[in-house]
Design an enzyme around this catalytic site. Structure first.
Site, PDB file in Angstrom:
ATOM      1  N   HIS A   1       0.520  -1.123   0.073  1.00 61.51           N
ATOM      2  CA  HIS A   1       0.137  -0.214   0.228  1.00 61.51           C
ATOM      3  C   HIS A   1       0.803   1.251   0.110  1.00 61.51           C
ATOM      4  O   HIS A   1       0.334   2.579  -0.257  1.00 61.51           O
ATOM      5  CB  HIS A   1      -0.933   0.102   1.447  1.00 61.51           C
ATOM      6  CG  HIS A   1      -2.362  -1.020   1.209  1.00 61.51           C
ATOM      7  ND1 HIS A   1      -2.128  -1.681   0.733  1.00 61.51           N
ATOM      8  CD2 HIS A   1      -3.964  -0.050   0.772  1.00 61.51           C
ATOM      9  CE1 HIS A   1      -3.805  -2.185   0.833  1.00 61.51           C
ATOM     10  NE2 HIS A   1      -4.227  -1.477   0.551  1.00 61.51           N
TER      11      HIS A   1
ATOM     12  N   LYS B   1     -10.289  -7.351   7.548  1.00 56.80           N
ATOM     13  CA  LYS B   1     -10.629  -7.739   8.921  1.00 56.80           C
ATOM     14  C   LYS B   1     -10.459  -6.534  10.086  1.00 56.80           C
ATOM     15  O   LYS B   1      -9.692  -6.172   9.678  1.00 56.80           O
ATOM     16  CB  LYS B   1     -10.716  -9.183   9.509  1.00 56.80           C
ATOM     17  CG  LYS B   1      -8.962  -8.952   9.916  1.00 56.80           C
ATOM     18  CD  LYS B   1      -8.462  -9.979  10.578  1.00 56.80           C
ATOM     19  CE  LYS B   1      -7.486 -10.478  11.297  1.00 56.80           C
ATOM     20  NZ  LYS B   1      -6.150  -9.543  12.773  1.00 56.80           N
TER      21      LYS B   1
END
Lengths: 279, 183
Positions: free
Chosen positions: B38, B103
């Protein structure tokens, strides 16, 4: 003096790394099964069933239960009648190196916390030594995943905060972690000592079996009460609601200073890997 | 709980059909990216460089798989905690990213951006990594090979199981469900 060769330690550590990561331990399995029966949330119950199914698949195929095979944490108790032939620190790290390579476990350790290059063999391990009576070495191992590790907290309470302060802090920590630490959790709490000792106690609490209790009655009662209160938070499996937020709370204590009440909370996910070997 | 099969690409019409609490089975392409990938993706965006895959209408899966055993497509591959990607997420949503699988909680900023860009956040079961891997049919590293487990992989998945946690209207399953069981 009993002589123990370091090669033997390396061999055992290698095996422990693979077993702890691929086979969900019996105490955790049983506890998940127990909670599943009483879980009221349909989503929560389904998740607990999938977690058990996942454990079956992992064990059968001998692949990791969770892809985060953790940073390797050890508590090593060395008996005073043991003569170790060689360097135990090197021997443990070599066992980790071999286990993580041969077991196809993930290498998750970076060499420098800011530069962040992977060491590519999951070393160095975190090793805590203790010296005890006897002619054995006991190795306690837990590969610690960081989804849960990141949610841990330390607070230096005042003595006047007392047991209620401890309870509030533990509940607040679990509540803030919410879904992030992969509930149902195992909650390790360390009370007393100094700042770093409280953290070590909390970590050590996570190495205990889920069917164990603290020997001191008031601490055993605290473990029990905290578990009930945590499960009243409603967080549930994976934070998607339910009555199974924690499988167990383990508390460890140590003498502390007249001016202090350190409390540390170390969280473990539902995989709650922990393994012990005596040599 | 509604069960919905979705195929990638995740176009707007499919996104708008998904509601918090829906159980989905995804078939098609997922791109893996976690912390280090990222960081590089967003650095590339800021420098005006081309990205290693077309973000528009795609789904990113936050995962760093364990190494595959001989003969296996991939190792264990469950979701990692999503909030660590929050600082980078807006830039990707602005480029047309439609789905994220991970999650755990997202920041208010990310939820706002999900609503503005009409996207969706899914959760997979953390720690069910061996089970989830069974739905991954192929895996190929397409960028940042040096990052090892953190490299970007193109996965082909069949009936990948997930739950809609934040839908395109900003409904949040974590908040809705926990309230029901709180005492």
């Amino acid at each position: 003096m009993r002589k123990i060769r370091v090669e033997e330690i390396t061999k055992e550590v290698r095996k422990m790394c693979i077993k702890a990561n691929c086979d969900l331990s019996e105490d955790v399995l049983k506890q998940i099964e127990n909670f599943k029966e009483n879980e009221k949330s349909p989503i929560g119950k389904d998740i607990l069933e999938k977690i058990l199914l996942n454990a079956d698949i992992a064990s059968e195929k001998q692949v990791p239960i969770c892809q985060d095979t953790g940073m390797a944490v050890f508590f090593v108790e060395i008996g005073d009648k043991v003569n170790i032939e060689g360097n135990i620190k090197k021997a443990i790290n070599e066992g980790v190196r071999q286990g993580y390579k041969d077991g196809f476990l993930r290498k998750s350790v970076v060499k420098d916390p800011l530069i962040r290059d992977n060491t590519k063999d999951n070393t160095p391990a975190i090793i805590h030594y203790d010296f005890v009576e006897g002619d054995k070495i006991t190795i306690y191992f837990a590969p610690k995943g960081f989804g849960s590790e990141n949610m841990g907290k330390l607070k230096m309470l005042k003595p006047s905060d007392g047991i209620d302060g401890v309870k509030d802090f533990v509940l607040d920590t679990v509540n803030k972690a919410g879904p992030n630490a992969c509930p149902p959790l195992v909650v390790g709490v360390g009370i007393g000592g100094t700042m770093e000792k409280a953290c070590l106690l909390a970590k050590k609490a996570l190495f205990r079996d889920l069917n164990s209790y603290n020997e001191k009655k008031h601490i055993k009662d605290l473990e029990h009460e905290l578990l009930l209160k945590i499960n009243d938070l409603g967080i549930g499996p994976q934070g998607l609601g339910g009555r199974t937020t924690a499988l167990k709370v383990n508390v460890e204590t140590f003498p502390t200073h007249i001016a202090g009440l350190p409390v540390a909370v170390n969280l473990n996910c539902h995989v709650a890997r922990h393994l012990t070997v005596e040599i | 709980m509604k069960e919905i099969n979705i195929n990638t690409p995740l176009t707007l019409d499919k996104v708008e059909n998904l509601k918090a609490g829906d159980r989905v089975y995804i078939t098609g392409t997922l791109y893996t990216a976690r912390d280090a990938a990222h960081k590089r993706l967003v650095e590339s965006i800021k420098e005006g460089k081309e990205l290693p895959f077309d973000v528009k209408n795609s789904i990113i899966y936050y995962v760093g798989p364990s190494p595959s055993k001989p003969g296996e497509v991939i190792g264990s591959a469950g979701p990692t905690t999503s909030y660590r990607m929050d600082d980078y997420t807006k830039d990707l949503l602005n480029l047309g990213l439609k789905g994220m699988i991970g999650k755990g909680k997202r920041s208010l900023d990310v939820v706002k951006s999900i609503v503005e860009n009409k996207a969706v956040y899914f959760a997979a079961i953390g720690g069910a990594a061996a089970l989830i891997s069974k739905s991954i049919k192929s895996s190929e590293v397409i960028a940042y090979d040096d990052l090892a487990t953190e490299a970007i992989r193109k996965l082909y998945v069949k009936d990948f199981p997930a739950v809609v946690v934040v839908d395109s209207e900003g409904n949040n399953l974590y908040n809705i469900e926990v309230q029901k069981y709180k005492k």
